[in-house]
Design a protein around this motif. Structure first.
Motif, PDB file in Angstrom:
ATOM      1  N   ASP A 193      44.538  45.413  43.077  1.00  0.00           N
ATOM      2  CA  ASP A 193      45.739  44.580  42.915  1.00  0.00           C
ATOM      3  C   ASP A 193      45.395  43.096  43.056  1.00  0.00           C
ATOM      4  O   ASP A 193      45.924  42.263  42.312  1.00  0.00           O
ATOM      5  CB  ASP A 193      46.808  44.968  43.943  1.00  0.00           C
ATOM      6  N   PHE A 194      44.518  42.764  43.989  1.00  0.00           N
ATOM      7  CA  PHE A 194      44.086  41.382  44.175  1.00  0.00           C
ATOM      8  C   PHE A 194      43.476  40.845  42.878  1.00  0.00           C
ATOM      9  O   PHE A 194      43.802  39.743  42.426  1.00  0.00           O
ATOM     10  CB  PHE A 194      43.073  41.300  45.326  1.00  0.00           C
ATOM     11  N   VAL A 195      42.596  41.631  42.266  1.00  0.00           N
ATOM     12  CA  VAL A 195      41.939  41.201  41.025  1.00  0.00           C
ATOM     13  C   VAL A 195      42.944  41.066  39.891  1.00  0.00           C
ATOM     14  O   VAL A 195      42.898  40.094  39.130  1.00  0.00           O
ATOM     15  CB  VAL A 195      40.788  42.164  40.649  1.00  0.00           C
ATOM     16  N   LEU A 196      43.852  42.004  39.763  1.00  0.00           N
ATOM     17  CA  LEU A 196      44.859  41.913  38.693  1.00  0.00           C
ATOM     18  C   LEU A 196      45.669  40.624  38.832  1.00  0.00           C
ATOM     19  O   LEU A 196      45.963  39.961  37.824  1.00  0.00           O
ATOM     20  CB  LEU A 196      45.765  43.143  38.702  1.00  0.00           C
ATOM     21  N   ASN A 197      46.001  40.258  40.058  1.00  0.00           N
ATOM     22  CA  ASN A 197      46.749  39.027  40.284  1.00  0.00           C
ATOM     23  C   ASN A 197      45.940  37.777  39.931  1.00  0.00           C
ATOM     24  O   ASN A 197      46.506  36.765  39.540  1.00  0.00           O
ATOM     25  CB  ASN A 197      47.249  38.951  41.735  1.00  0.00           C
ATOM     26  N   LYS A 198      44.633  37.842  40.061  1.00  0.00           N
ATOM     27  CA  LYS A 198      43.766  36.723  39.664  1.00  0.00           C
ATOM     28  C   LYS A 198      43.612  36.679  38.139  1.00  0.00           C
ATOM     29  O   LYS A 198      43.627  35.603  37.532  1.00  0.00           O
ATOM     30  CB  LYS A 198      42.385  36.827  40.333  1.00  0.00           C
ATOM     31  N   LEU A 199      43.459  37.843  37.517  1.00  0.00           N
ATOM     32  CA  LEU A 199      43.224  37.889  36.068  1.00  0.00           C
ATOM     33  C   LEU A 199      44.409  37.371  35.258  1.00  0.00           C
ATOM     34  O   LEU A 199      44.226  36.813  34.183  1.00  0.00           O
ATOM     35  CB  LEU A 199      42.866  39.308  35.630  1.00  0.00           C
ATOM     36  N   ILE A 200      45.604  37.560  35.766  1.00  0.00           N
ATOM     37  CA  ILE A 200      46.797  37.146  35.030  1.00  0.00           C
ATOM     38  C   ILE A 200      46.857  35.611  34.877  1.00  0.00           C
ATOM     39  O   ILE A 200      47.561  35.086  34.012  1.00  0.00           O
ATOM     40  CB  ILE A 200      48.100  37.684  35.683  1.00  0.00           C
TER      41      ILE A 200
END
Length: 153
Positions: free
Chosen positions: A142-149
């Motif tokens: 979830d942390f990575v998805l929030n960065k990728l967006i």
């Protein structure tokens, strides 16, 4: 953050994506590819759970692992950077850490290091997460998805 939103964003930006995973065991790749149309952006993944595969497949120097351990920001950096080149992608994310149940290399359960490499740089994030093994894995993803967006071409 939902993988569908991230996938749509990366496609709109014209960015390709790959991953190199250790403690997440391919869960990030699975989450991304569970979305129809993921083939427009996702090129592939390495799951290098064993240390020797990090060395053999990703060319992480043994000296780096000896000095810092596999659960380290240094290894996360090599995983993301080398993975980006090997997979020939615009963005590569990496996950290394300890999801438990016991301390590893003297590092506590929940210590994770995440890399996000682009052609311009690599950002490394060090987190101390809590919960069960699956809680730690999911929180890291979830942390990575929030960065990728937030990525732009």
């Amino acid at each position: 953050m939902e993988a569908k939103e991230v996938n749509n964003h990366l496609v709109e930006e014209g960015l390709t994506l790959g991953s190199v995973e250790s403690f997440t065991g391919g869960l990030f790749a699975s989450r991304i590819t569970s979305v129809p149309g993921a083939s427009k952006l996702f090129k592939g993944a390495y799951v290098t759970y064993a240390t020797e595969e990090k060395i053999r497949l990703l060319s992480i120097p043994q000296s780096v692992i000896d000095q810092f351990g596999v659960v380290s920001k240094e290894v996360a950096y090599y995983m993301a950077n080398n993975g980006r080149q090997l997979l020939n992608v615009d963005v590569c994310v990496s996950f290394t850490g300890n999801a438990g149940p016991d301390a590893m290399e003297g590092k506590p359960v929940g210590e994770v290091h995440i890399g996000i490499a682009t052609k311009d740089n690599a950002q490394i994030y060090s987190l101390l997460l809590s919960g069960s093994r699956s809680d730690i894995q999911e929180a890291a993803i979830d942390f990575v998805l929030n960065k990728l967006i937030t990525l732009k071409k």
